[in-house]
Scaffold this motif. Sequence first.
Motif, PDB file in Angstrom:
ATOM      1  N   GLN A   1       0.862  -1.180   0.000  1.00  0.00           N
ATOM      2  CA  GLN A   1       0.000   0.000   0.000  1.00  0.00           C
ATOM      3  C   GLN A   1       0.898   1.230   0.000  1.00  0.00           C
ATOM      4  O   GLN A   1       2.032   1.180   0.487  1.00  0.00           O
ATOM      5  CB  GLN A   1      -0.954   0.001   1.183  1.00  0.00           C
ATOM      6  N   ALA A   2       0.390   2.329  -0.543  1.00  0.00           N
ATOM      7  CA  ALA A   2       1.245   3.512  -0.699  1.00  0.00           C
ATOM      8  C   ALA A   2       0.404   4.758  -0.926  1.00  0.00           C
ATOM      9  O   ALA A   2      -0.772   4.685  -1.298  1.00  0.00           O
ATOM     10  CB  ALA A   2       2.203   3.313  -1.870  1.00  0.00           C
ATOM     11  N   ILE A   3       1.048   5.896  -0.711  1.00  0.00           N
ATOM     12  CA  ILE A   3       0.493   7.187  -1.118  1.00  0.00           C
ATOM     13  C   ILE A   3       1.091   7.505  -2.481  1.00  0.00           C
ATOM     14  O   ILE A   3       2.324   7.535  -2.627  1.00  0.00           O
ATOM     15  CB  ILE A   3       0.836   8.298  -0.119  1.00  0.00           C
ATOM     16  N   VAL A   4       0.247   7.714  -3.477  1.00  0.00           N
ATOM     17  CA  VAL A   4       0.748   7.983  -4.824  1.00  0.00           C
ATOM     18  C   VAL A   4       0.286   9.351  -5.310  1.00  0.00           C
ATOM     19  O   VAL A   4      -0.742   9.874  -4.870  1.00  0.00           O
ATOM     20  CB  VAL A   4       0.299   6.897  -5.834  1.00  0.00           C
ATOM     21  N   VAL A   5       1.072   9.910  -6.216  1.00  0.00           N
ATOM     22  CA  VAL A   5       0.723  11.149  -6.908  1.00  0.00           C
ATOM     23  C   VAL A   5       0.860  10.897  -8.402  1.00  0.00           C
ATOM     24  O   VAL A   5       1.503   9.931  -8.828  1.00  0.00           O
ATOM     25  CB  VAL A   5       1.622  12.333  -6.472  1.00  0.00           C
ATOM     26  N   ARG A   6       0.272  11.760  -9.208  1.00  0.00           N
ATOM     27  CA  ARG A   6       0.388  11.597 -10.659  1.00  0.00           C
ATOM     28  C   ARG A   6       1.840  11.824 -11.090  1.00  0.00           C
ATOM     29  O   ARG A   6       2.596  12.525 -10.418  1.00  0.00           O
ATOM     30  CB  ARG A   6      -0.545  12.571 -11.381  1.00  0.00           C
ATOM     31  N   LYS A   7       2.207  11.255 -12.223  1.00  0.00           N
ATOM     32  CA  LYS A   7       3.602  11.322 -12.661  1.00  0.00           C
ATOM     33  C   LYS A   7       4.059  12.753 -12.924  1.00  0.00           C
ATOM     34  O   LYS A   7       5.245  13.072 -12.819  1.00  0.00           O
ATOM     35  CB  LYS A   7       3.817  10.458 -13.896  1.00  0.00           C
ATOM     36  N   ASP A   8       3.112  13.664 -13.245  1.00  0.00           N
ATOM     37  CA  ASP A   8       3.480  15.058 -13.505  1.00  0.00           C
ATOM     38  C   ASP A   8       3.231  15.967 -12.304  1.00  0.00           C
ATOM     39  O   ASP A   8       3.298  17.190 -12.404  1.00  0.00           O
ATOM     40  CB  ASP A   8       2.702  15.584 -14.720  1.00  0.00           C
ATOM     41  N   SER A   9       2.953  15.376 -11.142  1.00  0.00           N
ATOM     42  CA  SER A   9       2.651  16.170  -9.948  1.00  0.00           C
ATOM     43  C   SER A   9       3.898  16.878  -9.428  1.00  0.00           C
ATOM     44  O   SER A   9       4.990  16.301  -9.401  1.00  0.00           O
ATOM     45  CB  SER A   9       2.086  15.269  -8.846  1.00  0.00           C
ATOM     46  N   PRO A  10       3.749  18.113  -8.959  1.00  0.00           N
ATOM     47  CA  PRO A  10       4.882  18.813  -8.342  1.00  0.00           C
ATOM     48  C   PRO A  10       5.158  18.352  -6.910  1.00  0.00           C
ATOM     49  O   PRO A  10       6.169  18.717  -6.326  1.00  0.00           O
ATOM     50  CB  PRO A  10       4.440  20.277  -8.371  1.00  0.00           C
ATOM     51  N   VAL A  11       4.256  17.562  -6.355  1.00  0.00           N
ATOM     52  CA  VAL A  11       4.399  17.103  -4.969  1.00  0.00           C
ATOM     53  C   VAL A  11       5.489  16.039  -4.891  1.00  0.00           C
ATOM     54  O   VAL A  11       5.459  15.042  -5.606  1.00  0.00           O
ATOM     55  CB  VAL A  11       3.071  16.533  -4.438  1.00  0.00           C
ATOM     56  N   THR A  12       6.469  16.268  -4.018  1.00  0.00           N
ATOM     57  CA  THR A  12       7.574  15.316  -3.865  1.00  0.00           C
ATOM     58  C   THR A  12       7.729  14.813  -2.429  1.00  0.00           C
ATOM     59  O   THR A  12       8.593  13.991  -2.158  1.00  0.00           O
ATOM     60  CB  THR A  12       8.904  15.963  -4.301  1.00  0.00           C
ATOM     61  N   SER A  13       6.898  15.321  -1.509  1.00  0.00           N
ATOM     62  CA  SER A  13       6.990  14.876  -0.117  1.00  0.00           C
ATOM     63  C   SER A  13       5.610  14.906   0.515  1.00  0.00           C
ATOM     64  O   SER A  13       4.718  15.645   0.070  1.00  0.00           O
ATOM     65  CB  SER A  13       7.943  15.766   0.682  1.00  0.00           C
ATOM     66  N   VAL A  14       5.436  14.123   1.574  1.00  0.00           N
ATOM     67  CA  VAL A  14       4.167  14.102   2.299  1.00  0.00           C
ATOM     68  C   VAL A  14       3.873  15.481   2.889  1.00  0.00           C
ATOM     69  O   VAL A  14       2.719  15.921   2.928  1.00  0.00           O
ATOM     70  CB  VAL A  14       4.205  13.029   3.406  1.00  0.00           C
ATOM     71  N   ALA A  15       4.905  16.182   3.328  1.00  0.00           N
ATOM     72  CA  ALA A  15       4.700  17.508   3.918  1.00  0.00           C
ATOM     73  C   ALA A  15       3.998  18.458   2.954  1.00  0.00           C
ATOM     74  O   ALA A  15       3.235  19.344   3.372  1.00  0.00           O
ATOM     75  CB  ALA A  15       6.040  18.096   4.355  1.00  0.00           C
ATOM     76  N   GLN A  16       4.225  18.259   1.648  1.00  0.00           N
ATOM     77  CA  GLN A  16       3.615  19.136   0.643  1.00  0.00           C
ATOM     78  C   GLN A  16       2.132  18.850   0.418  1.00  0.00           C
ATOM     79  O   GLN A  16       1.477  19.566  -0.341  1.00  0.00           O
ATOM     80  CB  GLN A  16       4.374  19.006  -0.681  1.00  0.00           C
ATOM     81  N   LEU A  17       1.592  17.838   1.097  1.00  0.00           N
ATOM     82  CA  LEU A  17       0.159  17.550   0.988  1.00  0.00           C
ATOM     83  C   LEU A  17      -0.666  18.453   1.903  1.00  0.00           C
ATOM     84  O   LEU A  17      -1.904  18.406   1.858  1.00  0.00           O
ATOM     85  CB  LEU A  17      -0.123  16.084   1.328  1.00  0.00           C
ATOM     86  N   LYS A  18      -0.019  19.246   2.726  1.00  0.00           N
ATOM     87  CA  LYS A  18      -0.747  20.155   3.618  1.00  0.00           C
ATOM     88  C   LYS A  18      -1.698  21.036   2.806  1.00  0.00           C
ATOM     89  O   LYS A  18      -1.304  21.686   1.837  1.00  0.00           O
ATOM     90  CB  LYS A  18       0.228  21.027   4.410  1.00  0.00           C
ATOM     91  N   GLY A  19      -2.976  21.041   3.206  1.00  0.00           N
ATOM     92  CA  GLY A  19      -3.982  21.839   2.517  1.00  0.00           C
ATOM     93  C   GLY A  19      -4.510  21.226   1.238  1.00  0.00           C
ATOM     94  O   GLY A  19      -5.404  21.792   0.604  1.00  0.00           O
ATOM     95  N   GLN A  20      -4.004  20.053   0.875  1.00  0.00           N
ATOM     96  CA  GLN A  20      -4.395  19.413  -0.383  1.00  0.00           C
ATOM     97  C   GLN A  20      -5.490  18.372  -0.147  1.00  0.00           C
ATOM     98  O   GLN A  20      -5.673  17.864   0.964  1.00  0.00           O
ATOM     99  CB  GLN A  20      -3.182  18.717  -1.012  1.00  0.00           C
ATOM    100  N   LYS A  21      -6.201  18.024  -1.215  1.00  0.00           N
ATOM    101  CA  LYS A  21      -7.227  16.988  -1.147  1.00  0.00           C
ATOM    102  C   LYS A  21      -6.591  15.634  -1.419  1.00  0.00           C
ATOM    103  O   LYS A  21      -5.892  15.454  -2.413  1.00  0.00           O
ATOM    104  CB  LYS A  21      -8.339  17.266  -2.155  1.00  0.00           C
ATOM    105  N   VAL A  22      -6.818  14.684  -0.502  1.00  0.00           N
ATOM    106  CA  VAL A  22      -6.227  13.346  -0.603  1.00  0.00           C
ATOM    107  C   VAL A  22      -7.349  12.315  -0.571  1.00  0.00           C
ATOM    108  O   VAL A  22      -8.199  12.332   0.323  1.00  0.00           O
ATOM    109  CB  VAL A  22      -5.235  13.083   0.554  1.00  0.00           C
TER     110      VAL A  22
END
Length: 321
Positions: free
Chosen positions: A119-140
């Motif tokens: 299991q994992a947290i994934v982002v799209r291949k073109d996403s600027p997000v590179t760390s969990v910390a950058q998910l602050k304020g984002q929809k998950v």
Amino acid sequence: MTDTPTRRRLLQAGLALPGALLLNPLQAAEADRLRIGYQKSSTLMIYLKSKGVLEKALAPWNVSVQWHEFNSGLPLLEALNVGAIDLSADVADAVPAFALAAGAQLTYYAIETPSPQAQAIVVRKDSPVTSVAQLKGQKVAFAKGAGAHYLLLEALARNGLSIQDIEPAYLSPADARAAFETGKVAAWVIWDPFLAAVQRQSGARILVDGTRLSAYRRFYLAATPYAQRRPDVLGLVYGELQRAGNWIKHNPNQAAEWHAPVIGLDAATVEVANQRRSYQVQPPDAEALAEQQRIADAFSQAQIIPRKVRIADSPVWRPAS
């Protein structure tokens, strides 16, 4: 039957409730059937279903088998709680806490040993997000009460965040993938085989998996009244699950070729998913149950479940020595 929220959730999960499931206890005993709930990720139980293993093994005992598919673990255990099924296939480690908090009478009868990379947290291949910390304020996106939910809690905590620091999108795997691919969510927390599918088909990038965050054991549970009435059936199912797990790990190519058409994926994707799962079935041990307590405590402390759960209050079935 009254149209309750629980009934609506069961119908949404794909569990039809025909008249046969509404028998009184005496009629159920006379019918002597085993009703099993499973998910697309329930590889070992799906193997037994597709091969008719349990039907053949239980026929001499005059026990029939009925199968019911669910889209995630929480509605599966809700069905177990209300008596619509007798036995669950594997659910992720976070799921039992939610059912037990709702007062479910559940018996642990088996586990799969840890598979943290499944299991994992994934982002799209073109996403600027590179760390969990950058998910602050984002929809998950994630399924409420799934193992993914606990993985997200732990990953956020390691980065000084809590669930209040993101915008949760509680979605089933199918709905979450659509939202993920159309950019409606910044990240998706998901498990195999859905994880392998979105990696291979959409190029999704893993932000973090369960390594050093969540062991991701899979737990098998029974309705306690059924476990008390038919411990012999639990023993038979347990033994067949062990054999199925051994076969899959020792025959990865054959297992992928068998499994792919059953769940609608290609064999290469299924093989990737299977490599990340242990499929080693064993009795629930002290370490696994202690982890269950830690998970339950994490959800109660975050006020995600309404009360503290004592895992020690739940019975544990063990095979005869």
